[in-house]
Design a protein around this motif. Sequence first.
Motif, PDB file in Angstrom:
ATOM      1  N   ARG A  58      56.383  43.775  31.401  1.00 46.78           N
ATOM      2  CA  ARG A  58      56.956  44.300  32.743  1.00 46.78           C
ATOM      3  C   ARG A  58      57.794  45.634  32.546  1.00 46.78           C
ATOM      4  O   ARG A  58      58.120  45.956  31.274  1.00 46.78           O
ATOM      5  CB  ARG A  58      57.986  43.284  33.314  1.00 46.78           C
ATOM      6  CG  ARG A  58      59.087  42.718  32.457  1.00 46.78           C
ATOM      7  CD  ARG A  58      60.108  41.832  33.061  1.00 46.78           C
ATOM      8  NE  ARG A  58      61.027  41.623  32.493  1.00 46.78           N
ATOM      9  CZ  ARG A  58      61.168  40.793  31.391  1.00 46.78           C
ATOM     10  NH1 ARG A  58      60.016  40.207  30.707  1.00 46.78           N
ATOM     11  NH2 ARG A  58      62.350  40.547  30.721  1.00 46.78           N
ATOM     12  N   ALA A 117      43.155  43.141  30.960  1.00 46.41           N
ATOM     13  CA  ALA A 117      43.852  44.412  31.154  1.00 46.41           C
ATOM     14  C   ALA A 117      43.142  45.123  32.735  1.00 46.41           C
ATOM     15  O   ALA A 117      43.241  45.969  32.882  1.00 46.41           O
ATOM     16  CB  ALA A 117      43.739  45.313  30.085  1.00 46.41           C
ATOM     17  N   TYR A 164      41.623  42.087  25.751  1.00 44.06           N
ATOM     18  CA  TYR A 164      41.213  43.177  26.495  1.00 44.06           C
ATOM     19  C   TYR A 164      40.644  44.182  25.327  1.00 44.06           C
ATOM     20  O   TYR A 164      40.835  43.990  24.219  1.00 44.06           O
ATOM     21  CB  TYR A 164      42.397  43.809  27.089  1.00 44.06           C
ATOM     22  CG  TYR A 164      43.578  43.878  26.490  1.00 44.06           C
ATOM     23  CD1 TYR A 164      43.880  44.978  25.924  1.00 44.06           C
ATOM     24  CD2 TYR A 164      44.406  42.972  26.331  1.00 44.06           C
ATOM     25  CE1 TYR A 164      45.228  45.366  25.272  1.00 44.06           C
ATOM     26  CE2 TYR A 164      45.721  43.025  25.608  1.00 44.06           C
ATOM     27  CZ  TYR A 164      46.074  44.207  25.104  1.00 44.06           C
ATOM     28  OH  TYR A 164      47.274  44.598  24.300  1.00 44.06           O
ATOM     29  N   PRO A 168      54.130  38.065  29.874  1.00 45.44           N
ATOM     30  CA  PRO A 168      53.614  39.019  30.692  1.00 45.44           C
ATOM     31  C   PRO A 168      54.456  40.249  30.574  1.00 45.44           C
ATOM     32  O   PRO A 168      55.618  40.085  30.535  1.00 45.44           O
ATOM     33  CB  PRO A 168      53.746  38.593  31.973  1.00 45.44           C
ATOM     34  CG  PRO A 168      54.798  37.209  31.781  1.00 45.44           C
ATOM     35  CD  PRO A 168      54.642  36.707  30.546  1.00 45.44           C
ATOM     36  N   LEU A 194      52.845  49.093  31.639  1.00 45.84           N
ATOM     37  CA  LEU A 194      52.047  48.743  32.829  1.00 45.84           C
ATOM     38  C   LEU A 194      51.383  50.078  33.349  1.00 45.84           C
ATOM     39  O   LEU A 194      51.062  50.151  34.270  1.00 45.84           O
ATOM     40  CB  LEU A 194      52.260  47.868  33.847  1.00 45.84           C
ATOM     41  CG  LEU A 194      52.878  46.330  33.328  1.00 45.84           C
ATOM     42  CD1 LEU A 194      53.219  45.461  34.506  1.00 45.84           C
ATOM     43  CD2 LEU A 194      51.567  45.768  32.469  1.00 45.84           C
ATOM     44  N   LEU A 209      44.399  48.379  34.564  1.00 44.83           N
ATOM     45  CA  LEU A 209      45.217  49.248  33.657  1.00 44.83           C
ATOM     46  C   LEU A 209      44.301  50.513  33.097  1.00 44.83           C
ATOM     47  O   LEU A 209      44.728  51.364  32.314  1.00 44.83           O
ATOM     48  CB  LEU A 209      45.807  48.442  32.492  1.00 44.83           C
ATOM     49  CG  LEU A 209      47.128  47.324  32.897  1.00 44.83           C
ATOM     50  CD1 LEU A 209      47.505  46.859  31.517  1.00 44.83           C
ATOM     51  CD2 LEU A 209      48.381  48.127  33.574  1.00 44.83           C
ATOM     52  N   SER A 211      49.793  51.086  26.727  1.00 43.05           N
ATOM     53  CA  SER A 211      49.935  49.816  27.901  1.00 43.05           C
ATOM     54  C   SER A 211      49.361  48.558  27.245  1.00 43.05           C
ATOM     55  O   SER A 211      48.427  48.622  26.359  1.00 43.05           O
ATOM     56  CB  SER A 211      49.197  50.464  28.948  1.00 43.05           C
ATOM     57  OG  SER A 211      50.076  51.424  29.686  1.00 43.05           O
ATOM     58  N   ARG A 212      49.779  47.556  27.898  1.00 42.64           N
ATOM     59  CA  ARG A 212      49.334  46.038  27.637  1.00 42.64           C
ATOM     60  C   ARG A 212      49.867  45.052  28.660  1.00 42.64           C
ATOM     61  O   ARG A 212      50.971  45.160  28.956  1.00 42.64           O
ATOM     62  CB  ARG A 212      49.847  45.711  26.279  1.00 42.64           C
ATOM     63  CG  ARG A 212      51.407  45.809  26.003  1.00 42.64           C
ATOM     64  CD  ARG A 212      51.686  45.353  24.470  1.00 42.64           C
ATOM     65  NE  ARG A 212      53.233  45.670  24.352  1.00 42.64           N
ATOM     66  CZ  ARG A 212      53.824  45.206  23.434  1.00 42.64           C
ATOM     67  NH1 ARG A 212      53.287  44.607  22.241  1.00 42.64           N
ATOM     68  NH2 ARG A 212      55.210  45.336  23.227  1.00 42.64           N
ATOM     69  N   PRO A 213      48.860  44.276  29.048  1.00 44.59           N
ATOM     70  CA  PRO A 213      49.228  43.468  30.084  1.00 44.59           C
ATOM     71  C   PRO A 213      50.063  41.992  29.597  1.00 44.59           C
ATOM     72  O   PRO A 213      50.681  41.532  30.511  1.00 44.59           O
ATOM     73  CB  PRO A 213      47.990  42.867  30.579  1.00 44.59           C
ATOM     74  CG  PRO A 213      46.947  42.928  29.291  1.00 44.59           C
ATOM     75  CD  PRO A 213      47.504  44.060  28.622  1.00 44.59           C
ATOM     76  N   HIS A 228      48.072  36.667  34.159  1.00 44.65           N
ATOM     77  CA  HIS A 228      46.825  37.687  33.962  1.00 44.65           C
ATOM     78  C   HIS A 228      46.571  37.783  32.661  1.00 44.65           C
ATOM     79  O   HIS A 228      47.377  38.289  31.750  1.00 44.65           O
ATOM     80  CB  HIS A 228      47.233  39.116  34.772  1.00 44.65           C
ATOM     81  CG  HIS A 228      47.578  38.703  36.108  1.00 44.65           C
ATOM     82  ND1 HIS A 228      46.558  38.615  37.139  1.00 44.65           N
ATOM     83  CD2 HIS A 228      48.565  39.010  36.865  1.00 44.65           C
ATOM     84  CE1 HIS A 228      47.192  38.530  38.313  1.00 44.65           C
ATOM     85  NE2 HIS A 228      48.372  38.832  38.188  1.00 44.65           N
TER      86      HIS A 228
END
Length: 453
Positions: free
Chosen positions: A309, A116, A177, A307, A291, A119, A298-300, A113
Amino acid sequence: MTDAADPLRLQRLSEALIDAARRAGADQADALAVDGRSVSIDMRARALEQAERAEGLEIGLRVLVGGRQAAVSSSDHRDAAIVEMAARAVAMAREAPVDDHLGLADPGQLARHRDAAGLELAEDAPEPEPQHLQDLAQRAEAAALDVAGISQVEAANASYSQRRMWLAASNGFSGGYARTGHSLSVVAITGEGLRMERDYAGESRTFAADLPTPEEIGALAAERTLARAGGRKPPTGAYPILYDRRVSASLIGHLLSAVNGSSIARGASWLRRDLGQPVLPAGMDLAEDPLRPRYPSSRPFDAEGLPTRARMIVADGVLQGWTLDLATARKLGMDSTASAARGLASSPSPSHSNVILTPGRVSRQDLIERMGTGLIVTSMLGASVNGTTGDYSRGAAGFWVQDGRIAWPVNECTIAGNLRDMLMTLEAADDALPWRGTEVPSLLVQGMTVAGG
Protein backbone atom coordinates in the motif's frame (compact mmCIF):
# COMPACT_ATOMS: atom_id res chain seq x y z
CA MET A 1 3.54 -11.23 -23.18
CA THR A 2 4.86 -14.65 -24.05
CA ASP A 3 5.21 -16.61 -20.83
CA ALA A 4 8.70 -17.20 -19.51
CA ALA A 5 7.21 -20.35 -17.98
CA ASP A 6 3.81 -21.82 -17.40
CA PRO A 7 2.65 -20.12 -14.18
CA LEU A 8 0.93 -23.34 -13.15
CA ARG A 9 4.30 -25.07 -13.24
CA LEU A 10 5.78 -22.44 -10.91
CA GLN A 11 2.79 -22.77 -8.62
CA ARG A 12 3.12 -26.55 -8.51
CA LEU A 13 6.85 -26.34 -7.76
CA SER A 14 6.47 -23.83 -4.92
CA GLU A 15 3.59 -25.74 -3.38
CA ALA A 16 5.51 -29.01 -3.73
CA LEU A 17 8.34 -27.42 -1.76
CA ILE A 18 5.93 -26.51 1.04
CA ASP A 19 4.55 -30.06 1.17
CA ALA A 20 8.07 -31.52 1.26
CA ALA A 21 9.10 -29.13 4.03
CA ARG A 22 6.13 -30.06 6.20
CA ARG A 23 6.84 -33.76 5.70
CA ALA A 24 10.48 -33.16 6.64
CA GLY A 25 9.44 -31.64 9.97
CA ALA A 26 9.12 -27.90 9.34
CA ASP A 27 6.60 -26.02 11.49
CA GLN A 28 6.19 -23.38 8.78
CA ALA A 29 7.63 -22.79 5.33
CA ASP A 30 7.47 -20.50 2.33
CA ALA A 31 8.84 -21.10 -1.13
CA LEU A 32 9.66 -19.21 -4.32
CA ALA A 33 9.80 -20.47 -7.88
CA VAL A 34 11.30 -18.04 -10.38
CA ASP A 35 11.68 -18.43 -14.11
CA GLY A 36 13.33 -15.88 -16.35
CA ARG A 37 15.11 -15.20 -19.58
CA SER A 38 17.18 -12.32 -20.83
CA VAL A 39 18.87 -11.17 -24.02
CA SER A 40 21.67 -8.60 -24.13
CA ILE A 41 23.46 -7.07 -27.15
CA ASP A 42 26.66 -4.96 -26.97
CA MET A 43 27.93 -2.86 -29.87
CA ARG A 44 31.38 -1.32 -30.17
CA ALA A 45 33.15 0.36 -33.10
CA ARG A 46 29.90 0.01 -35.06
CA ALA A 47 30.11 -3.79 -34.88
CA LEU A 48 28.58 -6.47 -32.70
CA GLU A 49 30.90 -7.07 -29.75
CA GLN A 50 28.87 -9.46 -27.62
CA ALA A 51 25.49 -11.19 -27.57
CA GLU A 52 24.28 -13.01 -24.50
CA ARG A 53 21.19 -15.02 -23.72
CA ALA A 54 20.34 -16.57 -20.39
CA GLU A 55 17.35 -18.48 -19.13
CA GLY A 56 16.60 -20.71 -16.22
CA LEU A 57 14.22 -21.77 -13.52
CA GLU A 58 15.25 -21.73 -9.86
CA ILE A 59 13.51 -22.56 -6.62
CA GLY A 60 14.03 -21.37 -3.07
CA LEU A 61 12.73 -22.66 0.25
CA ARG A 62 12.66 -21.14 3.74
CA VAL A 63 11.71 -23.33 6.69
CA LEU A 64 11.00 -22.50 10.34
CA VAL A 65 11.45 -25.05 13.10
CA GLY A 66 10.89 -24.05 16.71
CA GLY A 67 11.86 -20.41 16.22
CA ARG A 68 14.82 -21.29 14.02
CA GLN A 69 15.04 -20.75 10.27
CA ALA A 70 17.10 -21.70 7.24
CA ALA A 71 16.85 -20.93 3.53
CA VAL A 72 18.17 -22.92 0.58
CA SER A 73 17.89 -22.71 -3.21
CA SER A 74 18.42 -24.97 -6.21
CA SER A 75 18.09 -25.18 -9.97
CA ASP A 76 17.21 -28.88 -9.73
CA HIS A 77 13.43 -29.30 -9.89
CA ARG A 78 13.13 -33.08 -9.82
CA ASP A 79 10.80 -34.55 -7.21
CA ALA A 80 13.67 -36.35 -5.48
CA ALA A 81 15.73 -33.15 -5.43
CA ILE A 82 12.86 -31.25 -3.81
CA VAL A 83 12.56 -33.86 -1.06
CA GLU A 84 16.31 -33.74 -0.45
CA MET A 85 16.29 -29.92 -0.48
CA ALA A 86 13.54 -29.78 2.15
CA ALA A 87 15.32 -32.27 4.40
CA ARG A 88 18.56 -30.28 4.14
CA ALA A 89 16.78 -27.02 4.98
CA VAL A 90 15.12 -28.52 8.07
CA ALA A 91 18.45 -29.98 9.24
CA MET A 92 20.10 -26.56 8.82
CA ALA A 93 17.28 -24.81 10.69
CA ARG A 94 17.66 -27.10 13.68
CA GLU A 95 21.24 -25.87 14.06
CA ALA A 96 20.35 -22.17 13.76
CA PRO A 97 19.88 -19.81 16.74
CA VAL A 98 16.38 -19.28 18.13
CA ASP A 99 14.55 -16.08 17.25
CA ASP A 100 11.05 -15.94 18.73
CA HIS A 101 10.10 -13.09 16.37
CA LEU A 102 10.28 -15.30 13.30
CA GLY A 103 7.10 -16.63 11.72
CA LEU A 104 4.75 -16.40 8.79
CA ALA A 105 1.85 -14.00 8.57
CA ASP A 106 -1.49 -14.90 10.08
CA PRO A 107 -3.98 -15.91 7.33
CA GLY A 108 -6.05 -12.80 8.04
CA GLN A 109 -3.08 -10.57 7.16
CA LEU A 110 -2.55 -12.02 3.69
CA ALA A 111 -3.21 -10.18 0.44
CA ARG A 112 -6.51 -10.95 -1.25
CA HIS A 113 -5.20 -10.00 -4.69
CA ARG A 114 -2.53 -12.50 -5.59
CA ASP A 115 -1.54 -11.34 -9.03
CA ALA A 116 -0.49 -8.04 -10.59
CA ALA A 117 -3.76 -7.24 -12.36
CA GLY A 118 -3.92 -3.52 -13.13
CA LEU A 119 -0.25 -2.82 -12.39
CA GLU A 120 0.97 -3.46 -15.96
CA LEU A 121 4.23 -5.05 -14.82
CA ALA A 122 4.61 -7.26 -17.90
CA GLU A 123 4.34 -6.27 -21.54
CA ASP A 124 1.92 -8.38 -23.56
CA ALA A 125 4.21 -8.67 -26.59
CA PRO A 126 6.62 -11.22 -28.06
CA GLU A 127 10.22 -11.21 -26.96
CA PRO A 128 12.18 -8.85 -29.24
CA GLU A 129 14.44 -10.48 -31.80
CA PRO A 130 18.21 -10.12 -31.22
CA GLN A 131 18.45 -8.22 -34.51
CA HIS A 132 16.01 -5.62 -33.18
CA LEU A 133 18.09 -5.13 -30.03
CA GLN A 134 21.24 -4.88 -32.14
CA ASP A 135 19.60 -2.19 -34.24
CA LEU A 136 18.68 -0.19 -31.13
CA ALA A 137 22.22 -0.41 -29.75
CA GLN A 138 23.70 0.46 -33.14
CA ARG A 139 21.50 3.54 -33.48
CA ALA A 140 22.40 4.71 -29.97
CA GLU A 141 26.12 4.24 -30.66
CA ALA A 142 25.87 6.07 -33.97
CA ALA A 143 24.08 9.00 -32.36
CA ALA A 144 26.93 9.39 -29.85
CA LEU A 145 29.69 9.00 -32.45
CA ASP A 146 28.05 11.55 -34.72
CA VAL A 147 28.66 14.28 -32.12
CA ALA A 148 31.89 16.19 -32.78
CA GLY A 149 34.48 15.54 -30.08
CA ILE A 150 33.45 11.98 -29.21
CA SER A 151 36.45 9.77 -29.97
CA GLN A 152 34.83 6.41 -29.30
CA VAL A 153 31.95 4.60 -27.68
CA GLU A 154 33.08 2.21 -24.99
CA ALA A 155 29.82 0.29 -25.08
CA ALA A 156 26.29 0.55 -26.42
CA ASN A 157 23.93 -1.97 -24.89
CA ALA A 158 20.33 -2.98 -25.51
CA SER A 159 18.72 -5.69 -23.42
CA TYR A 160 15.43 -7.35 -22.61
CA SER A 161 14.37 -9.44 -19.66
CA GLN A 162 11.29 -11.41 -18.72
CA ARG A 163 10.71 -12.89 -15.28
CA ARG A 164 7.89 -14.69 -13.55
CA MET A 165 7.71 -15.60 -9.88
CA TRP A 166 5.40 -17.59 -7.63
CA LEU A 167 5.30 -17.42 -3.84
CA ALA A 168 3.61 -20.09 -1.73
CA ALA A 169 3.53 -20.54 2.05
CA SER A 170 2.19 -22.99 4.60
CA ASN A 171 -0.24 -20.32 5.90
CA GLY A 172 -2.26 -20.73 2.70
CA PHE A 173 -0.78 -17.98 0.56
CA SER A 174 -0.16 -18.78 -3.10
CA GLY A 175 0.28 -16.12 -5.76
CA GLY A 176 2.55 -14.81 -8.45
CA TYR A 177 3.09 -12.42 -11.32
CA ALA A 178 5.44 -11.58 -14.18
CA ARG A 179 7.71 -8.67 -15.10
CA THR A 180 9.33 -7.48 -18.30
CA GLY A 181 12.17 -5.01 -18.70
CA HIS A 182 13.78 -3.09 -21.57
CA SER A 183 17.10 -1.25 -21.18
CA LEU A 184 19.29 0.87 -23.43
CA SER A 185 22.60 2.53 -22.49
CA VAL A 186 25.67 4.17 -24.02
CA VAL A 187 29.12 4.97 -22.58
CA ALA A 188 30.94 7.62 -24.64
CA ILE A 189 34.58 8.77 -24.50
CA THR A 190 36.28 12.01 -25.46
CA GLY A 191 40.01 12.75 -25.57
CA GLU A 192 42.94 10.40 -25.29
CA GLY A 193 45.42 9.21 -22.69
CA LEU A 194 45.43 11.22 -19.47
CA ARG A 195 42.95 13.66 -21.01
CA MET A 196 40.37 10.98 -21.62
CA GLU A 197 36.93 11.49 -20.07
CA ARG A 198 33.86 9.28 -20.19
CA ASP A 199 30.21 9.50 -19.23
CA TYR A 200 27.04 7.62 -20.00
CA ALA A 201 23.29 7.76 -20.48
CA GLY A 202 20.90 4.89 -19.92
CA GLU A 203 17.25 4.17 -19.30
CA SER A 204 15.14 1.15 -18.28
CA ARG A 205 11.40 0.62 -18.64
CA THR A 206 8.81 -2.10 -18.20
CA PHE A 207 7.34 -1.32 -21.63
CA ALA A 208 9.49 -0.70 -24.70
CA ALA A 209 7.22 2.16 -25.80
CA ASP A 210 8.15 4.11 -22.65
CA LEU A 211 11.88 4.19 -23.50
CA PRO A 212 13.46 7.28 -25.05
CA THR A 213 14.71 6.79 -28.59
CA PRO A 214 18.22 5.40 -29.14
CA GLU A 215 19.15 8.72 -30.74
CA GLU A 216 18.16 10.62 -27.60
CA ILE A 217 20.18 8.32 -25.35
CA GLY A 218 23.27 8.41 -27.59
CA ALA A 219 23.17 12.19 -27.91
CA LEU A 220 22.77 12.63 -24.15
CA ALA A 221 25.74 10.35 -23.45
CA ALA A 222 27.84 12.46 -25.85
CA GLU A 223 26.67 15.73 -24.32
CA ARG A 224 27.52 14.58 -20.81
CA THR A 225 30.92 13.28 -21.89
CA LEU A 226 31.96 16.46 -23.70
CA ALA A 227 30.95 18.55 -20.71
CA ARG A 228 33.53 16.70 -18.59
CA ALA A 229 36.49 17.52 -20.85
CA GLY A 230 39.26 19.48 -19.13
CA GLY A 231 38.25 18.54 -15.61
CA ARG A 232 40.34 19.61 -12.60
CA LYS A 233 40.17 19.61 -8.84
CA PRO A 234 38.09 22.18 -6.95
CA PRO A 235 39.39 24.30 -4.05
CA THR A 236 39.14 22.93 -0.54
CA GLY A 237 36.66 24.48 1.87
CA ALA A 238 33.05 24.60 3.04
CA TYR A 239 30.62 25.10 0.17
CA PRO A 240 27.04 24.36 -0.88
CA ILE A 241 26.69 21.24 -2.98
CA LEU A 242 24.04 20.54 -5.58
CA TYR A 243 23.33 16.84 -6.02
CA ASP A 244 22.24 16.51 -9.63
CA ARG A 245 19.14 14.37 -10.21
CA ARG A 246 21.45 11.67 -11.56
CA VAL A 247 22.83 11.09 -8.05
CA SER A 248 20.38 12.75 -5.66
CA ALA A 249 18.56 9.46 -5.06
CA SER A 250 21.71 8.16 -3.36
CA LEU A 251 21.39 10.88 -0.72
CA ILE A 252 17.78 9.94 0.02
CA GLY A 253 18.90 6.31 -0.05
CA HIS A 254 20.91 6.93 3.12
CA LEU A 255 17.75 8.16 4.85
CA LEU A 256 15.88 5.08 3.65
CA SER A 257 18.63 2.85 5.06
CA ALA A 258 18.38 4.66 8.38
CA VAL A 259 14.61 3.99 8.68
CA ASN A 260 14.96 0.34 7.66
CA GLY A 261 13.61 -1.90 10.42
CA SER A 262 16.71 -4.11 10.38
CA SER A 263 18.91 -1.15 11.33
CA ILE A 264 16.42 0.10 13.90
CA ALA A 265 16.04 -3.30 15.57
CA ARG A 266 19.84 -3.57 15.89
CA GLY A 267 20.13 -0.03 17.25
CA ALA A 268 22.49 0.72 14.37
CA SER A 269 20.77 3.74 12.81
CA TRP A 270 21.49 7.43 13.27
CA LEU A 271 17.70 7.96 13.21
CA ARG A 272 16.86 5.31 15.82
CA ARG A 273 15.57 7.90 18.32
CA ASP A 274 13.90 10.25 15.82
CA LEU A 275 10.47 8.73 15.22
CA GLY A 276 8.05 11.64 15.19
CA GLN A 277 10.89 14.16 14.82
CA PRO A 278 11.88 16.42 11.90
CA VAL A 279 14.37 14.74 9.57
CA LEU A 280 13.72 16.84 6.44
CA PRO A 281 12.80 20.52 6.02
CA ALA A 282 9.19 21.50 6.76
CA GLY A 283 6.92 21.01 3.74
CA MET A 284 8.93 18.12 2.35
CA ASP A 285 7.34 14.66 2.09
CA LEU A 286 8.89 11.28 1.34
CA ALA A 287 6.23 8.83 0.17
CA GLU A 288 6.26 5.22 -0.96
CA ASP A 289 3.80 3.79 -3.47
CA PRO A 290 4.41 0.16 -4.50
CA LEU A 291 1.27 0.23 -6.66
CA ARG A 292 2.36 2.63 -9.44
CA PRO A 293 1.42 1.06 -12.80
CA ARG A 294 4.27 0.22 -15.21
CA TYR A 295 6.98 1.01 -12.65
CA PRO A 296 9.79 -1.58 -12.44
CA SER A 297 9.72 -1.96 -8.65
CA SER A 298 5.95 -2.04 -8.16
CA ARG A 299 4.50 -5.14 -6.50
CA PRO A 300 0.98 -6.19 -5.42
CA PHE A 301 2.19 -8.07 -2.33
CA ASP A 302 5.46 -8.35 -0.46
CA ALA A 303 7.71 -11.37 0.03
CA GLU A 304 5.59 -12.52 3.00
CA GLY A 305 2.28 -12.31 1.12
CA LEU A 306 1.07 -9.07 2.73
CA PRO A 307 -0.79 -6.53 0.56
CA THR A 308 1.35 -3.53 -0.33
CA ARG A 309 0.00 0.00 0.00
CA ALA A 310 1.00 3.62 -0.36
CA ARG A 311 2.33 5.24 2.81
CA MET A 312 4.17 8.29 4.08
CA ILE A 313 7.70 7.76 5.37
CA VAL A 314 8.17 11.47 6.07
CA ALA A 315 5.30 13.99 6.12
CA ASP A 316 5.93 17.74 6.31
CA GLY A 317 9.51 16.94 7.26
CA VAL A 318 8.56 14.69 10.20
CA LEU A 319 9.49 11.00 10.32
CA GLN A 320 6.30 8.92 10.35
CA GLY A 321 7.54 5.37 10.79
CA TRP A 322 10.02 2.62 10.08
CA THR A 323 10.11 0.26 7.10
CA LEU A 324 9.24 -3.18 8.48
CA ASP A 325 8.81 -6.80 7.60
CA LEU A 326 7.08 -9.20 9.99
CA ALA A 327 10.15 -10.10 12.06
CA THR A 328 11.40 -6.53 12.60
CA ALA A 329 7.84 -5.36 13.30
CA ARG A 330 7.47 -7.97 16.04
CA LYS A 331 10.83 -7.01 17.55
CA LEU A 332 9.72 -3.39 17.74
CA GLY A 333 6.15 -4.08 18.83
CA MET A 334 4.69 -2.66 15.62
CA ASP A 335 2.86 -3.80 12.49
CA SER A 336 4.60 -4.76 9.28
CA THR A 337 4.53 -2.13 6.54
CA ALA A 338 4.36 -4.96 3.95
CA SER A 339 7.92 -4.17 2.93
CA ALA A 340 9.49 -7.64 2.92
CA ALA A 341 11.79 -8.60 0.08
CA ARG A 342 13.84 -11.75 -0.30
CA GLY A 343 16.05 -13.77 -2.57
CA LEU A 344 15.78 -17.42 -3.34
CA ALA A 345 18.26 -18.43 -0.62
CA SER A 346 17.66 -15.65 1.88
CA SER A 347 15.09 -14.81 4.51
CA PRO A 348 12.84 -11.75 4.17
CA SER A 349 14.14 -8.30 5.08
CA PRO A 350 12.63 -4.80 4.78
CA SER A 351 12.96 -2.98 1.47
CA HIS A 352 11.45 0.03 -0.32
CA SER A 353 9.77 0.35 -3.71
CA ASN A 354 8.74 3.48 -5.63
CA VAL A 355 9.83 6.24 -3.26
CA ILE A 356 8.92 9.82 -4.18
CA LEU A 357 10.40 13.00 -2.66
CA THR A 358 8.38 16.22 -2.86
CA PRO A 359 9.68 18.24 -5.82
CA GLY A 360 10.57 21.89 -5.40
CA ARG A 361 9.12 24.92 -7.15
CA VAL A 362 12.32 26.20 -8.70
CA SER A 363 14.50 24.94 -11.52
CA ARG A 364 17.93 23.37 -11.26
CA GLN A 365 19.32 26.55 -12.84
CA ASP A 366 17.67 28.64 -10.10
CA LEU A 367 19.48 26.55 -7.48
CA ILE A 368 22.80 26.96 -9.31
CA GLU A 369 22.38 30.72 -9.31
CA ARG A 370 21.45 30.61 -5.63
CA MET A 371 24.61 28.66 -4.78
CA GLY A 372 26.96 31.47 -5.74
CA THR A 373 30.09 29.35 -5.34
CA GLY A 374 29.99 25.60 -4.86
CA LEU A 375 29.96 22.16 -6.45
CA ILE A 376 27.48 20.32 -8.66
CA VAL A 377 27.87 16.56 -8.20
CA THR A 378 26.94 14.42 -11.21
CA SER A 379 28.75 11.18 -10.36
CA MET A 380 30.04 9.51 -7.21
CA LEU A 381 32.50 6.78 -6.35
CA GLY A 382 33.47 5.05 -3.15
CA ALA A 383 31.70 5.68 0.13
CA SER A 384 32.41 5.97 3.81
CA VAL A 385 29.08 6.33 5.57
CA ASN A 386 28.66 5.51 9.25
CA GLY A 387 25.14 4.14 9.60
CA THR A 388 25.14 4.70 13.36
CA THR A 389 26.35 8.32 13.47
CA GLY A 390 25.44 9.56 9.99
CA ASP A 391 28.99 10.73 9.24
CA TYR A 392 29.32 10.90 5.45
CA SER A 393 32.24 11.03 3.02
CA ARG A 394 32.27 10.21 -0.69
CA GLY A 395 34.35 10.70 -3.79
CA ALA A 396 32.65 12.91 -6.36
CA ALA A 397 32.92 14.53 -9.79
CA GLY A 398 30.84 17.18 -11.51
CA PHE A 399 31.14 20.92 -12.07
CA TRP A 400 32.44 23.90 -10.13
CA VAL A 401 30.09 26.86 -9.83
CA GLN A 402 31.44 30.42 -9.57
CA ASP A 403 29.19 33.47 -9.24
CA GLY A 404 26.11 31.37 -9.93
CA ARG A 405 27.46 29.90 -13.18
CA ILE A 406 29.15 26.64 -14.12
CA ALA A 407 32.85 27.51 -14.39
CA TRP A 408 34.65 24.23 -15.10
CA PRO A 409 34.30 20.46 -14.80
CA VAL A 410 35.56 18.72 -11.66
CA ASN A 411 37.04 15.27 -12.07
CA GLU A 412 38.22 14.40 -8.57
CA CYS A 413 37.36 15.50 -5.04
CA THR A 414 35.90 14.31 -1.75
CA ILE A 415 32.75 15.68 -0.14
CA ALA A 416 31.91 15.22 3.55
CA GLY A 417 29.32 16.12 6.17
CA ASN A 418 26.82 14.59 8.56
CA LEU A 419 23.60 13.22 7.08
CA ARG A 420 21.40 14.62 9.83
CA ASP A 421 22.65 18.16 9.18
CA MET A 422 22.75 17.73 5.42
CA LEU A 423 19.17 16.53 5.06
CA MET A 424 17.78 19.34 7.19
CA THR A 425 19.17 21.94 4.75
CA LEU A 426 17.77 20.42 1.55
CA GLU A 427 16.30 22.57 -1.20
CA ALA A 428 14.69 20.65 -4.05
CA ALA A 429 14.45 21.54 -7.72
CA ASP A 430 11.48 20.65 -9.93
CA ASP A 431 13.35 18.31 -12.25
CA ALA A 432 12.70 14.77 -10.93
CA LEU A 433 12.53 12.14 -13.66
CA PRO A 434 9.76 9.50 -13.80
CA TRP A 435 10.16 5.72 -14.01
CA ARG A 436 12.71 5.56 -11.19
CA GLY A 437 12.41 3.38 -8.12
CA THR A 438 13.47 6.44 -6.11
CA GLU A 439 12.09 9.58 -7.76
CA VAL A 440 14.16 12.49 -6.49
CA PRO A 441 14.91 15.91 -8.05
CA SER A 442 18.21 17.76 -7.89
CA LEU A 443 18.95 18.68 -4.25
CA LEU A 444 20.94 21.61 -2.87
CA VAL A 445 22.76 20.93 0.42
CA GLN A 446 24.36 23.73 2.44
CA GLY A 447 27.67 23.81 4.27
CA MET A 448 29.43 20.61 3.25
CA THR A 449 33.20 20.16 3.15
CA VAL A 450 34.92 19.83 -0.21
CA ALA A 451 38.45 18.41 -0.28
CA GLY A 452 40.05 19.16 -3.63
CA GLY A 453 43.29 20.85 -4.68
